[in-house]
Design a protein around this motif. Structure first.
Motif, PDB file in Angstrom:
ATOM      1  N   LEU A   1       0.812  -1.217   0.000  1.00 37.63           N
ATOM      2  CA  LEU A   1       0.000   0.000   0.000  1.00 37.63           C
ATOM      3  C   LEU A   1       0.851   1.275   0.000  1.00 37.63           C
ATOM      4  O   LEU A   1       0.371   2.339  -0.398  1.00 37.63           O
ATOM      5  CB  LEU A   1      -0.980  -0.010   1.183  1.00 37.63           C
ATOM      6  CG  LEU A   1      -2.099  -1.057   1.037  1.00 37.63           C
ATOM      7  CD1 LEU A   1      -2.845  -1.255   2.348  1.00 37.63           C
ATOM      8  CD2 LEU A   1      -3.081  -0.633  -0.056  1.00 37.63           C
ATOM      9  N   ASN A   2       2.074   1.158   0.485  1.00 32.47           N
ATOM     10  CA  ASN A   2       2.982   2.305   0.420  1.00 32.47           C
ATOM     11  C   ASN A   2       4.141   2.028  -0.541  1.00 32.47           C
ATOM     12  O   ASN A   2       5.267   2.497  -0.337  1.00 32.47           O
ATOM     13  CB  ASN A   2       3.537   2.624   1.814  1.00 32.47           C
ATOM     14  CG  ASN A   2       2.454   3.131   2.748  1.00 32.47           C
ATOM     15  OD1 ASN A   2       1.459   3.707   2.303  1.00 32.47           O
ATOM     16  ND2 ASN A   2       2.644   2.912   4.043  1.00 32.47           N
TER      17      ASN A   2
ATOM     18  N   ASN B   1      -3.311   4.650  -3.042  1.00 39.43           N
ATOM     19  CA  ASN B   1      -2.767   5.376  -1.896  1.00 39.43           C
ATOM     20  C   ASN B   1      -2.838   6.853  -2.281  1.00 39.43           C
ATOM     21  O   ASN B   1      -2.094   7.316  -3.146  1.00 39.43           O
ATOM     22  CB  ASN B   1      -1.323   4.944  -1.635  1.00 39.43           C
ATOM     23  CG  ASN B   1      -0.660   5.785  -0.552  1.00 39.43           C
ATOM     24  OD1 ASN B   1      -1.065   6.910  -0.261  1.00 39.43           O
ATOM     25  ND2 ASN B   1       0.389   5.231   0.050  1.00 39.43           N
TER      26      ASN B   1
ATOM     27  N   ALA C   1     -10.241   5.669   5.130  1.00 35.23           N
ATOM     28  CA  ALA C   1      -9.782   4.515   4.345  1.00 35.23           C
ATOM     29  C   ALA C   1     -11.015   3.776   3.843  1.00 35.23           C
ATOM     30  O   ALA C   1     -11.953   3.533   4.598  1.00 35.23           O
ATOM     31  CB  ALA C   1      -8.935   3.592   5.212  1.00 35.23           C
TER      32      ALA C   1
ATOM     33  N   TYR D   1      -6.776   5.847   1.632  1.00 32.44           N
ATOM     34  CA  TYR D   1      -6.494   4.689   0.784  1.00 32.44           C
ATOM     35  C   TYR D   1      -7.806   4.162   0.238  1.00 32.44           C
ATOM     36  O   TYR D   1      -8.861   4.337   0.843  1.00 32.44           O
ATOM     37  CB  TYR D   1      -5.855   3.541   1.593  1.00 32.44           C
ATOM     38  CG  TYR D   1      -4.461   3.823   2.056  1.00 32.44           C
ATOM     39  CD1 TYR D   1      -3.371   3.427   1.296  1.00 32.44           C
ATOM     40  CD2 TYR D   1      -4.236   4.483   3.262  1.00 32.44           C
ATOM     41  CE1 TYR D   1      -2.077   3.687   1.728  1.00 32.44           C
ATOM     42  CE2 TYR D   1      -2.948   4.748   3.709  1.00 32.44           C
ATOM     43  CZ  TYR D   1      -1.868   4.347   2.931  1.00 32.44           C
ATOM     44  OH  TYR D   1      -0.591   4.609   3.357  1.00 32.44           O
TER      45      TYR D   1
ATOM     46  N   THR E   1      -5.032   7.813   8.457  1.00 31.66           N
ATOM     47  CA  THR E   1      -6.410   7.310   8.452  1.00 31.66           C
ATOM     48  C   THR E   1      -7.099   7.569   9.790  1.00 31.66           C
ATOM     49  O   THR E   1      -6.586   7.196  10.838  1.00 31.66           O
ATOM     50  CB  THR E   1      -6.399   5.794   8.150  1.00 31.66           C
ATOM     51  OG1 THR E   1      -5.856   5.595   6.844  1.00 31.66           O
ATOM     52  CG2 THR E   1      -7.802   5.208   8.227  1.00 31.66           C
TER      53      THR E   1
END
Lengths: 721, 721
Positions: A8-9, A137, A156, A182, A207
């Motif tokens: 995700l990053n 993202n 999120a 996200y 988040t």
């Protein structure tokens, strides 16, 4: 660096199936990555292209020299296994698989899904999807969905439907100042499940709230545990669909028929702290509210209205939601009277009754007075605010805007929330935009505004009352008793999938349940001797592996008071059983003391497909079977949950001493629920347990009948019915 | 020409309180009348002005030479009586009174309201209001509200809150193609009530649906009767607020505590054919839908989706609303398969699964197939339609628009409704505007779209099942029996506000209820003789004007089987009564036969503040008192209503023969409900009746106890408790 962090990053991404065709995801994803300001490496992969969107295109991932965190695979299902293997060799941490045609498409698809799962695991690659719309993202610009213009923010978004995500994103863009941190389309969840994403979002600093749309859960229990841990730190707003169809699939056994899955989901979500939403209109607004405002701790709300009709409807709706609208203190009322006209209502709801027509700043003054009252936890403003310049005079515009600034700062200062409903919202006046800037949500809908206040209040309540020790995880078998294990093994060795009543009771007794001692009499003489030892009146019941429903077979005799009766009963029972099922194996009769009359309750357990073992409780007879007045919980139970499931049935007052009869022993009843929980945790072999009836007295309880059914083993007889 | 016709279709209007100040209603109304194209006479009235907005201004209405139909009175409350008198002398038919400060403002206001009512009546002037925002006739331009830009159409709007009306008008303007035929702010309803307006709209050709917001009803029964007559011709969509506060005001007596007003309102609205709305978001959309589309007669709906999540949620929501989503016939499925890709779902919901991405016209083809299925009554389309050009390719725009034309014409041709939910609605694509042009409502919200389909289905059901003979009007006293009247008069003459049990039973018996004969014994010898005549076991009960709760006073003895027991019981009862209440007047004991054991039910009546006499029914004990499983109806009852109120309680299966016991005599029970209805209609003096318990057997029923309380008379003793 955790698996999900590298996904995700991700600092770099390979787009497998990169394309120069604008209608293809392999084009759109790269275009969106560039437009979103993604600063990491982008590596198009396609053996047939040399450049895509100005970037060098690689024949395969292993050709890329630089380190790559993540792969987006946009090619068809059948190509995925080989590509995953290549990703693994390249050291890529995760792959987002867009293609459908896996588990959702019959047995061939299921095999393919298993193959990609195995390949991914073997090569150390984590999978998002397959059958997913992708991930975004918002902070790094890692947008693999090919959807531009997604607003950035602190919510999120985690969904099982790309179109629902699109719906929510569209709503956020058009009607709020909020956005997303996200987005994850979980797809088929074949490797990474909801709970891992939740854990990631719990730890993610950007988040503040988690918005979920769920159709089905792979592992409800692990999910609940993660939800429980997360919801104390960040609100989780969830809509679970499929209530109606899953309801139809409910199991056919007695307890099964009662345990509608949606009720299990509702009660377990609530216990885990989920903000459970059933109407999609409410989903984004509640997330917006909970990510923007402090929760209400005391359930007490003031309504401030310009519009009597709006105030009345808001009162009805808040009452429906369990929010209190307390009468204001004399002191607060006096302060309001000092600034409002004589015909204004000041007790709560407060109706300004035209008192603000020429000076909407009075709204801010009223808000200050109301939130200054220590008994008031939050404020709902309804009606005309936002429209004074439109409705009355253009010169009121700036006064109205000043009022917005004052109210916005008031929320920050007081730590108490304001939500505003305005019938002018769709006109988008600047005063309302200002409120949003301060994090005050504004809705045109009274339904939505009241629901948001209601959930701020419910979440506040949850935070003030949750118990730290709740667990949704079993320590399977840890508390098993050797003797009980032997009973189950014996049944298995005899090819039975159920226990005899005396065996079931013996297991319960070993775990501390108040079971009267019962003995197996093989002859009438045995029975007479045992009855004499017990004393008082006794009951005799048939014991036969071929007869499960003892009463139907004439296999139960009650209230036997002397030797002759016992002897006669023994013979009749044996005769009845032989007639009922010729050739049945008959082990004898169980001899036990009569249970005292009391209020009959039932306790049952079954295995829910999504959540595993669940327990149902109700007061026996009509209330359970006709009115369906029952409560459910996912096991294991805490003391608090056991107590609450007893108290939450509508007919609970019967147990509290109804019409002058004494209060019944609810402590013993909750002890028994905890014992049931422990038994289920101890013996994973048990599929269903049915204690029906349990007699509740003013002191103590009696388990009059107990049934246990075992899970299917490889080769065995099925249970009898 | 009816009173309301001269008001709502007035040809000429006097504006009393005409003003040159733009912020005054006396200015705004005239300006709006001119802007709205009102072609009748406009006569400003104000002794201090000579001209207003270019029109001659009169000193008073009597100075006007021409005939005037209607007056708008914008001056303060205290000026109204004299102005009404002048209107009457001038021959004006009606007056719209804007001012507040009447009945809603305490006793002084109430007196003033009575004064204007009396004055108006004496002078033959009908009143709209007071305390109203005014009226609008959209077709003639008679707009007295001073609100411009109200959209014109076929929905009549009737509300008790000006701001709610403003909210609905704003919503119509921004989100629909629909508009209004009339608007009426009913205000305090001091002269013209809701029902008269309803009758006017029923007869008005321009009105296709009636949209109402109600806070309180002056005369619920007349209202229901008018609703009942109207709703068969035009749908009435109504939100009744004040559920929560009125609930708190529910009466404290036994039956009263059960009869929450909102439940009475809900059941009686439903019986009268109202489309009852509790969530304000649904109010306008449901009116839009019902004024635009044919109702669904068979409750069966198909869902057509591009978006699996949307289809799943829609299924849940429609199921909640009682709409069926039947599996499609093989024939229909085959037709769908022929035009959709292999992975599409075709059983219902139908999910096109990307099959329309490059050709949205397939939507129209699917709609044609689905509405062509005779088993399908209506269609809900959900998901992406409207967004194909935006989402996929600009060139799809015209194909999508063509699909809209086809679907619009399909509704006209098939006579079956389509409602569309689109996540692109707020973007306002032309394809969706086209659907609206054809009368297909389009919503962004799944909640709203499903609710609208649900109400089309419910209204269709109502139209196919309503009974012509239902009446909400009593013919008071028409069926009274002379003997029964004598019983009530005797109680009155003794200063009692209640009847003795034997008196109440005697009244019921005269109307055909199965009451066992009971006699009053003044001595033990009397009792013995009567018991002998009755035969079998008997019961003795105290008769005393000072003892209402007989059991509490030790005044009931059951199961007396011989002379000694009867004699002993008589003396004990008398002794107990003397001890319980020294000085009580004791008339003796009632001697009757024991009622057989059976299922205990209760039947009670009370006077509801808005609807008059109502009846409550439930199965006695826990189900009524703890679970509150009861049904309500406004009296009088029809046979169908009596049957339905028995069947609609959750515990009704008990009466149908639960767990192998025989079915009970529901016919006798509904007979008794009809008798209760007739008794209440016969004797307006009865305030409450309580038959508790009534024993229901497999053949016949017994009324074990009966209580009647009379209405307050001028000088009397209050009832005991």
């Amino acid at each position: 660096m955790g698996d999900l962090d590298r996904i995700l990053n991700a600092d770099s991404v390979a787009v497998i199936g990169a394309s120069r065709d604008e209608t293809k995801r392999g084009y759109q994803a790269i275009a969106t990555l560039k437009k979103s300001g993604f600063e990491g490496g982008i590596y198009p992969v396609n053996p047939h292209e040399r450049r895509v969107l100005g970037l060098r295109c690689y024949a395969d991932v292993e050709e890329i020299k630089e380190a790559v965190d993540l792969a987006l695979i946009t090619t068809p299902a059948h190509t995925v296994p080989a590509l995953l293997a290549a990703c693994g060799r390249k050291g890529i941490a995760g792959a987002v698989v867009i293609a459908g045609g896996f588990g959702e498409m019959g047995s061939q698809g299921k095999r393919l899904e298993q193959e990609i799962k195995d390949t991914a695991r073997a090569h150390g690659v984590r999978l998002v999807g397959p059958n997913t719309s992708g991930i975004i993202n918002m902070w790094s610009g890692l947008n693999l969905v090919g959807l531009a213009d997604v607003p950035k923010g602190d919510i999120a978004l985690l969904t099982q439907s790309g179109n629902i995500a699109l719906h929510l994103i569209t709503e956020a863009k058009l009607r709020s100042h909020k956005g997303f941190s996200y987005y994850v389309g979980v797809g088929n969840e074949s490797d990474i499940h909801f709970d891992e994403y939740l854990e990631f979002f719990r730890n993610d600093e950007k988040t503040k709230a988690i918005l979920m749309y769920v159709e089905g859960l792979r592992d409800g229990r692990t999910f609940l545990q993660q939800v429980y841990t997360t919801s104390r730190e960040k609100p989780i707003i969830l809509l679970k669909s499929g209530r109606s169809t899953t309801g139809q699939k409910s199991a056919g056994s007695h307890t099964g028929a009662l345990a509608g899955i949606s009720e299990v989901a509702r009660s377990s979500f609530e216990r885990a702290g989920v903000i459970n939403i059933e109407h999609p209109d409410q989903l984004f607004p509640v997330a917006e509210t909970l990510s923007s405002l402090p929760p209400i701790r005391n359930r007490k709300v003031a309504i401030l209205a310009d519009g009597g009709g709006h105030a009345t409807i808001a009162s009805d709706l808040l009452t429906d939601l369990g929010v209190e609208i307390p009468t204001l203190s004399d002191r607060t009322q006096a302060k309001l009277k000092a600034i409002l006209p004589h015909n204004a209502a000041v007790s709560n709801p407060v109706d300004v009754a035209g008192g603000t027509d020429s000076n909407p700043e009075i709204f801010a003054e009223c808000a200050r007075i109301l939130l200054g009252d220590p008994n008031i936890g939050g404020l709902l403003i309804v009606g005309l605010f936002g429209g004074y310049a439109i409705r009355f005079a253009e010169k009121l515009r700036f006064i109205e805007e000043d009022a917005s600034h004052q109210m916005g700062k008031l929320v920050r200062k007081s730590g108490k929330p304001i939500i505003l409903q305005s019938l002018y919202n769709s006109v988008k006046p600047h005063s309302l935009e200002l409120l949003r800037y301060y994090g005050i949500p504004v809705y045109e809908s009274l339904d939505i505004a009241t629901k948001c206040i209601g959930e701020l209040s419910r979440y506040g309540q949850y935070l003030s009352t949750y118990k730290l020790k709740t667990s949704f995880q079993f320590n399977w078998g840890a508390k098993a008793k050797k003797h009980a294990v032997g009973i189950i093994q014996k049944a298995r060795s005899e090819g039975r999938r159920y226990l005899f009543e005396y065996e079931a009771k013996e297991i319960l007794r070993r775990h501390g349940a108040p079971v009267t001692h019962e003995q197996l009499a093989k002859t009438a003489d045995d029975a007479v001797r045992m009855a004499r030892d017990i004393g008082g009146s006794v009951v005799l019941k048939i014991v036969s592996p071929d007869i499960l429903h003892k009463s139907d077979a004439g296999g139960v005799r009650l209230n036997l008071e002397n030797e002759d009766q016992v002897r006669d009963a023994f013979h009749r029972i044996i005769d009845n059983a032989r007639e009922y099922k010729p050739g049945a194996v008959i082990k004898g009769c169980l001899v036990g003391s009569m249970t005292k009359k009391g209020v009959e309750v039932i306790i049952g357990t079954k295995i829910d497909r999504q959540f595993g073992p669940v327990v149902v409780f109700g007061i026996g007879g009509i209330l359970v079977e006709v009115v369906r007045d029952v409560s459910f919980r996912v096991l294991p139970l805490s003391r608090a949950a056991a107590t609450r499931m007893i108290d939450e049935i509508k007919s609970a007052p019967i147990l509290n001493g109804f019409r002058g009869s004494p209060a019944l022993d609810k402590q013993a009843l909750s002890d028994l629920l905890l014992t049931v929980s422990e038994v289920i945790e101890s013996y994973p072999e048990i599929e269903e347990m049915d204690l029906n009836p349990v007699m509740v007295h003013d002191h103590g309880i009696d388990i009059a009948d107990a049934r246990m059914i075992l899970k299917k083993a490889t080769a065995e007889k099925p249970p009898l019915d």
